[in-house]
Design a protein around this motif. Sequence first.
Motif, PDB file in Angstrom:
ATOM      1  N   LEU A  59       0.823  -1.213   0.000  1.00  0.00           N
ATOM      2  CA  LEU A  59       0.000   0.000   0.000  1.00  0.00           C
ATOM      3  C   LEU A  59       0.855   1.259   0.000  1.00  0.00           C
ATOM      4  O   LEU A  59       0.517   2.255  -0.623  1.00  0.00           O
ATOM      5  CB  LEU A  59      -0.904   0.020   1.236  1.00  0.00           C
ATOM      6  N   ALA A  60       1.966   1.194   0.746  1.00  0.00           N
ATOM      7  CA  ALA A  60       2.801   2.393   0.892  1.00  0.00           C
ATOM      8  C   ALA A  60       3.448   2.798  -0.422  1.00  0.00           C
ATOM      9  O   ALA A  60       3.624   3.973  -0.712  1.00  0.00           O
ATOM     10  CB  ALA A  60       3.869   2.153   1.941  1.00  0.00           C
ATOM     11  N   GLY A  61       3.788   1.799  -1.237  1.00  0.00           N
ATOM     12  CA  GLY A  61       4.511   2.115  -2.467  1.00  0.00           C
ATOM     13  C   GLY A  61       3.616   2.247  -3.685  1.00  0.00           C
ATOM     14  O   GLY A  61       4.097   2.376  -4.799  1.00  0.00           O
ATOM     15  N   ALA A  62       2.307   2.215  -3.456  1.00  0.00           N
ATOM     16  CA  ALA A  62       1.381   2.270  -4.586  1.00  0.00           C
ATOM     17  C   ALA A  62       1.522   3.585  -5.341  1.00  0.00           C
ATOM     18  O   ALA A  62       1.618   4.652  -4.739  1.00  0.00           O
ATOM     19  CB  ALA A  62      -0.043   2.111  -4.085  1.00  0.00           C
ATOM     20  N   THR A  63       1.552   3.485  -6.663  1.00  0.00           N
ATOM     21  CA  THR A  63       1.647   4.700  -7.452  1.00  0.00           C
ATOM     22  C   THR A  63       0.282   5.394  -7.439  1.00  0.00           C
ATOM     23  O   THR A  63      -0.753   4.750  -7.346  1.00  0.00           O
ATOM     24  CB  THR A  63       2.017   4.391  -8.909  1.00  0.00           C
ATOM     25  N   THR A  64       0.338   6.690  -7.543  1.00  0.00           N
ATOM     26  CA  THR A  64      -0.930   7.426  -7.507  1.00  0.00           C
ATOM     27  C   THR A  64      -1.135   8.130  -8.835  1.00  0.00           C
ATOM     28  O   THR A  64      -0.196   8.645  -9.429  1.00  0.00           O
ATOM     29  CB  THR A  64      -0.933   8.462  -6.380  1.00  0.00           C
ATOM     30  N   ARG A  65      -2.390   8.140  -9.281  1.00  0.00           N
ATOM     31  CA  ARG A  65      -2.697   8.887 -10.499  1.00  0.00           C
ATOM     32  C   ARG A  65      -3.074  10.308 -10.100  1.00  0.00           C
ATOM     33  O   ARG A  65      -3.317  10.583  -8.920  1.00  0.00           O
ATOM     34  CB  ARG A  65      -3.798   8.179 -11.274  1.00  0.00           C
ATOM     35  N   ASP A  66      -3.141  11.171 -11.091  1.00  0.00           N
ATOM     36  CA  ASP A  66      -3.461  12.563 -10.810  1.00  0.00           C
ATOM     37  C   ASP A  66      -4.949  12.684 -10.484  1.00  0.00           C
ATOM     38  O   ASP A  66      -5.803  12.414 -11.337  1.00  0.00           O
ATOM     39  CB  ASP A  66      -3.096  13.426 -12.027  1.00  0.00           C
ATOM     40  N   LEU A  67      -5.254  13.079  -9.284  1.00  0.00           N
ATOM     41  CA  LEU A  67      -6.654  13.156  -8.843  1.00  0.00           C
ATOM     42  C   LEU A  67      -7.253  14.551  -9.025  1.00  0.00           C
ATOM     43  O   LEU A  67      -8.446  14.737  -8.817  1.00  0.00           O
ATOM     44  CB  LEU A  67      -6.766  12.744  -7.373  1.00  0.00           C
ATOM     45  N   TRP A  68      -6.404  15.521  -9.429  1.00  0.00           N
ATOM     46  CA  TRP A  68      -6.896  16.890  -9.544  1.00  0.00           C
ATOM     47  C   TRP A  68      -8.077  17.016 -10.515  1.00  0.00           C
ATOM     48  O   TRP A  68      -9.068  17.690 -10.176  1.00  0.00           O
ATOM     49  CB  TRP A  68      -5.760  17.842  -9.911  1.00  0.00           C
ATOM     50  N   PRO A  69      -8.026  16.379 -11.692  1.00  0.00           N
ATOM     51  CA  PRO A  69      -9.177  16.516 -12.597  1.00  0.00           C
ATOM     52  C   PRO A  69     -10.496  16.074 -11.964  1.00  0.00           C
ATOM     53  O   PRO A  69     -11.536  16.678 -12.207  1.00  0.00           O
ATOM     54  CB  PRO A  69      -8.808  15.596 -13.777  1.00  0.00           C
ATOM     55  N   GLU A  70     -10.430  15.044 -11.118  1.00  0.00           N
ATOM     56  CA  GLU A  70     -11.662  14.574 -10.458  1.00  0.00           C
ATOM     57  C   GLU A  70     -12.159  15.578  -9.416  1.00  0.00           C
ATOM     58  O   GLU A  70     -13.359  15.812  -9.284  1.00  0.00           O
ATOM     59  CB  GLU A  70     -11.419  13.218  -9.784  1.00  0.00           C
ATOM     60  N   VAL A  71     -11.192  16.167  -8.690  1.00  0.00           N
ATOM     61  CA  VAL A  71     -11.567  17.183  -7.697  1.00  0.00           C
ATOM     62  C   VAL A  71     -12.183  18.383  -8.414  1.00  0.00           C
ATOM     63  O   VAL A  71     -13.231  18.896  -8.015  1.00  0.00           O
ATOM     64  CB  VAL A  71     -10.331  17.624  -6.868  1.00  0.00           C
TER      65      VAL A  71
END
Lengths: 180, 75
Positions: B24-36
Motif C-alpha cells: 500500500l505504501a509504495g502504490a503509485t498514484t494517479r493525478d486526482l486533480w481533474p476529479e476534484v
Amino acid sequence: MELFERFARGELAAFETLFRQFERQVQGYIVRLVRDQAVAEELTVETFWRAHRARACFDPGRSGDARQSFGGWLRRIATNLAIDHLRRDRREVPLSDDQAALPAPATEAVLEREQREAIARAFRQLPPSLRVAATLALVEEQKHSDIADALGISVGAVKNRIFRAVRLLRRRLEQLGVKP
Amino acid sequence: MRDDVEDMVRALRSAVPPAEATALAGATTRDLWPEVLARITVRRAPTRAEWALLAAGLAWLAFFPQGAVALFLLL
C-alpha cells in the motif's frame, strides 16, 4: 500565509497549489485507515472537495502555523470520511475459495497463518471509531496527541478507545478460540 | 496484564502490518486533480425556489409583455 487566505477567498489556483502540496499526505493517511488504494483515492477526492466547499470555515490566522492548521483540518475531514466508509463496509470478509478448500496440514506455519487471518478478521469487525484509533496508535504507532487532533477528541478519550479496542479484540479472539 | 497487551499488539501488528511495510505504501498514484475539479465545477440543479422565481418571471412577462422593454431599459 497568503496562499491560505487566497484559498479561503475561493481562488481556484490557490486551491490547486494546496491540493498538489497536500494530496500525497492525505492519501497516505487515508490508505492507513481503509487499507485499500482505490478507496483511498476516492476518499481523497471527497476530502478535498469537502475542504473546498467549507473553505469559508477555514481561518488561516486562527493558529500560529497555517500550514499545520490546514493539514490538521484535512486530516479531520479525511478521518470522518474513513470512519463513515468503514461503517458502511463493516462486514465479514470470507475466506477465498482456494483457502477454504485447502486440506491444509496442521503445520506450525499454517496455524500461524490461520491465527493471523483470525486476528485481522476480528480487527476488521471492531466498531470503526475504535478501529481507527487502534490502527493509528497500535499499528501505525502515531502519537496520541496527533490521533486526538485527527479524531477531534481528547488524548484521554483516545487512550480509552485504544483500551476498549484491545479488550474487545481479545474477547472476540477468545470466542474464536484464538490465543495471541 | 501489561505483557498481555504487548502480546496482543505484537500479534495485531503481525496480522495487520503497518502500511509502510505493505504494498500500500509504495502504490503509485494517479493525478486526482481533474476529479476534484470536476466535483467543484459541476453545475448544480436549480432549487425549487429558483424554479418558482423563473416561473413567476415568465408569468409576469406573459401578462405584461411591455415589461420586457422596461426590464431591458433597467438593465
